[in-house]
Write a protein that holds these residues in place. Structure first.
Motif, PDB file in Angstrom:
ATOM      1  N   ALA A 122      -9.286  -3.708  -9.623  1.00 44.76           N
ATOM      2  CA  ALA A 122      -9.961  -2.663 -10.404  1.00 44.76           C
ATOM      3  C   ALA A 122      -9.611  -1.283  -9.857  1.00 44.76           C
ATOM      4  O   ALA A 122      -9.371  -0.339 -10.632  1.00 44.76           O
ATOM      5  N   VAL A 123      -9.563  -1.152  -8.529  1.00 46.90           N
ATOM      6  CA  VAL A 123      -9.190   0.134  -7.924  1.00 46.90           C
ATOM      7  C   VAL A 123      -7.808   0.546  -8.422  1.00 46.90           C
ATOM      8  O   VAL A 123      -7.587   1.685  -8.840  1.00 46.90           O
ATOM      9  N   LEU A 148      -6.296  -0.407 -11.141  1.00 44.79           N
ATOM     10  CA  LEU A 148      -6.345  -0.066 -12.566  1.00 44.79           C
ATOM     11  C   LEU A 148      -6.923   1.321 -12.792  1.00 44.79           C
ATOM     12  O   LEU A 148      -6.381   2.127 -13.560  1.00 44.79           O
ATOM     13  N   PHE A 149      -8.039   1.602 -12.107  1.00 45.26           N
ATOM     14  CA  PHE A 149      -8.769   2.854 -12.354  1.00 45.26           C
ATOM     15  C   PHE A 149      -8.019   4.072 -11.835  1.00 45.26           C
ATOM     16  O   PHE A 149      -8.157   5.157 -12.383  1.00 45.26           O
TER      17      PHE A 149
END
Lengths: 303, 330
Positions: free
Chosen positions: A295-296, A298-299
């Motif tokens: 997620a890190v 991706l974000f």
């Protein structure tokens, strides 16, 4: 306490102090007279249930219900031999199992107990009790007699001890919403009395005593049985033997059996559920952490 | 019943590895957990959803994702479902609910029920503080708002750590019992629950982002949800293989319907998102459908595992096959 042969029986010398046959008051350390053991806090007590001398009289079931004020579970017939009790439950803390082993021809039957097996089942009071390890309120605890008891004023009926038990012993009572099981007659032990089931057993199939003594007695009995032609006899719940596997170590209430454990509705190699807490938690956290890292990535990507 | 031959003198102990199918009149050797599966299953689902919503909000905030304000706010607010509705469900499932506070008497590391109680407590405090600061910041003067946002930025970190625990400890809760189907594959079941939590949290937040008009964040969250589903699929293959080799997979048939929904919820989203990537006009609806399928599948994964576990506890032959020396931890 000295032991002597009195009237042909190995009894405590103290029996000579009580010639009368009825007593108005409880005797001090009565278990010394009935079981040959003085009950003192800080020692380990348990049951040795020798199924080779069980006659299936169910006196233990009755004595348990009487002393502990437990109602009947089932008034019908099960059709399964003489076992109309069925199973251990919140209201049934001793359960006599009946196994009728029939041969096609009587001449092929084993010359032992007519191939009938009877066994008085009970809470095993494990050395590492899974129910106690699972209890989130501390209601389940180890007493000063090394037995496992549910404190009724603390239990909030979460029910987690029920699936934790590897022997299917602990049960919830839907009427009071608490977990119940054998207390190894905690109240009687405090008063110096032998547990009700053991005291009522007419053949001494249920023996009460200090666990180390009972284990020695059981080993001797096993040796004798092997010598007289019952080679199938073995102990269930002796240190690291069948029934005490997977970190349970040993059972304070253990058994002498003559057929495989499953015949008596017992698992051969139970495990200690708390051994699975760490591997499970760590794997789950690793999965979430890995996905959080994804997620890190991706974000922080600019679009 | 068959004739039992005289054992040889050497057979002082029962023969181990082969289980011959003997049971005691077919009666259960274990008692199934006295949980209400729909209630506890709902809690496990909510715990996963909320725990991971907090994780995603925190990760988005810390990674300084572009246009993250809406996502962070919604993640923080969504996470409040576990301390509120989730706690109510837990207390409701107790058989003596008025004594719920006895859960706080002790902390016991051998009991996932106790570990979970304290994880939920920690999560409630930290994510409660984060959400409260977030909401309060809307009502005060800009100077105070900056301070409140600073507080939220600090409390969100322990809240996210507790959130990760909240999304996974429930697998440990089931595995740390004697119920064969729960105990057989503790590691892969935990990965299934953890990744399913991540998928449900990402799916719920993606849906919200889409409707708030934040397409790029929604797409990133959809990707995250699919990645989580892929991990879950892998772990479920491992679990199934374990159940089959241990000979306890038959109990799963008892939860066949629930399991079918769970499987659709794991596989369908891939197809739906692929279609959404192609068709421009119905893309939003297809993506929403994918998110809803993930949420339904995540809920049914939990209730399905619970139902199947209860059945495996009622089947003595499954337990006896499982409780053999060959299956003991090395």
């Amino acid at each position: 306490m000295g032991a002597a042969m009195i009237a042909g029986l190995p009894l405590s010398n103290r029996v000579r102090d009580y010639p009368e046959s009825e007593f108005r008051h409880p005797l001090p350390h009565e278990a010394e007279l009935t079981a040959g053991v003085r009950i003192e806090p800080g020692r380990s007590y348990g049951f040795f249930t020798d199924t080779t001398v069980c006659i299936g009289c169910k006196a233990c079931e009755v004595a348990c219900k009487e002393w502990n004020n437990l109602p009947a579970d089932n008034l019908g017939l099960t059709g399964d031999s003489y076992d109309n009790t069925g199973h251990l439950s919140a209201n049934t803390w001793r359960h006599v199992a009946f196994i009728e082993q029939m041969a096609d021809r009587p001449t092929e039957m084993r010359p032992f107990q007519s191939n009938w097996l009877m066994m008085s089942d009970v809470c095993k009071h494990c050395h590492n009790p899974p129910c106690m390890e699972a209890c989130p309120t501390g209601a389940l605890f180890k007493t000063e007699f090394d037995t496992v008891v549910v404190q009724q004023d603390i239990c909030n009926g979460c029910g987690y001890c029920v699936p934790a038990c590897p022997f299917g012993v602990v049960d919830l009572n839907p009427l009071d919403g608490k977990a119940h099981k054998c207390t190894l007659c905690y109240d009687r032990l405090k008063g110096g009395l032998e547990p009700a089931c053991a005291k009522s057993c007419p053949t001494d199939s249920i023996q009460f005593g200090e666990v180390a003594d009972l284990q020695q007695r059981a080993a001797k009995r096993l040796e004798h049985l092997h010598a007289v032609g019952v080679p199938s006899a073995y102990l269930y719940g002796a240190p690291d033997g069948p029934g005490a596997t997977g970190g349970l170590k040993y059972l304070n209430a253990f058994f002498l059996l003559t057929d495989r454990p499953e015949v008596y509705n017992l698992p051969e190699a139970p495990t200690r559920p708390s051994d699975r807490v760490a591997p499970s938690l760590l794997s789950g956290l690793a999965a979430v952490a890995g996905l959080a890292v994804a997620a890190v990535a991706l974000f922080s990507r600019r679009d | 019943m068959n004739f039992i031959p005289l054992p040889s003198p050497s057979a002082a102990r029962p023969v181990s590895d082969a289980y011959d199918g003997t049971t005691y009149y077919g009666r259960p050797a274990l008692k199934p957990a006295p949980f209400e599966n729909s209630v506890v299953g709902s809690y496990i689902f909510l715990a996963g959803l909320c725990g991971v919503a907090q994780v995603i909000a925190t990760v988005a905030d810390v990674a300084r994702a572009p246009r993250r304000e809406g996502l962070v706010r919604r993640g923080r607010l969504l996470s409040m479902l576990a301390p509120t509705l989730g706690s109510v469900l837990l207390v409701y499932d107790l058989h003596t609910p008025k004594r719920f506070y006895n859960m706080l008497r002790i902390a016991r590391p051998t009991s996932p029920m106790s570990i979970g109680t304290w994880i939920l407590m920690g999560f409630s405090i930290f994510s409660g503080a984060t959400a409260a600061a977030q909401v309060a910041a809307d009502w005060v003067r800009p100077g105070w708002a900056r301070l409140l946002h600073g507080i939220a930025r600090t409390t969100q970190v322990p809240a996210a750590v507790a959130g990760a625990g909240l999304g996974t400890y429930t697998a440990s809760l089931l595995s740390s019992t004697s119920t064969p189907l729960w105990a057989a594959a503790p590691k892969s079941l935990a990965v299934q629950f953890g990744s399913s939590s991540m998928a449900s949290g990402a799916a719920a937040l993606a849906m919200a982002e889409r409707h708030a008009g934040s397409r790029s964040l929604a797409r990133k969250l959809d990707t995250l949800a699919l990645a989580a589903l892929a991990v879950e699929l892998g772990a479920s293959v491992v679990s199934e293989a374990t159940y089959r080799t241990r000979g306890i997979s038959a109990a799963e048939d008892a939860a066949a319907d629930t399991r079918t929904i769970a499987q659709i919820g794991t596989i369908a989203p891939f197809a739906l998102q692929m279609l959404a990537g192609k068709g421009k006009r119905s893309a939003g609806i297809l993506s929403d459908l994918a998110s809803l399928a993930i949420l339904a599948g995540s809920f049914c994964l939990r209730t399905g595992v619970m139902e199947a576990g209860d059945e495996s506890a009622r089947r003595p032959q499954d337990y006896f096959r499982f409780a053999k020396p060959g299956n003991l931890p090395k």
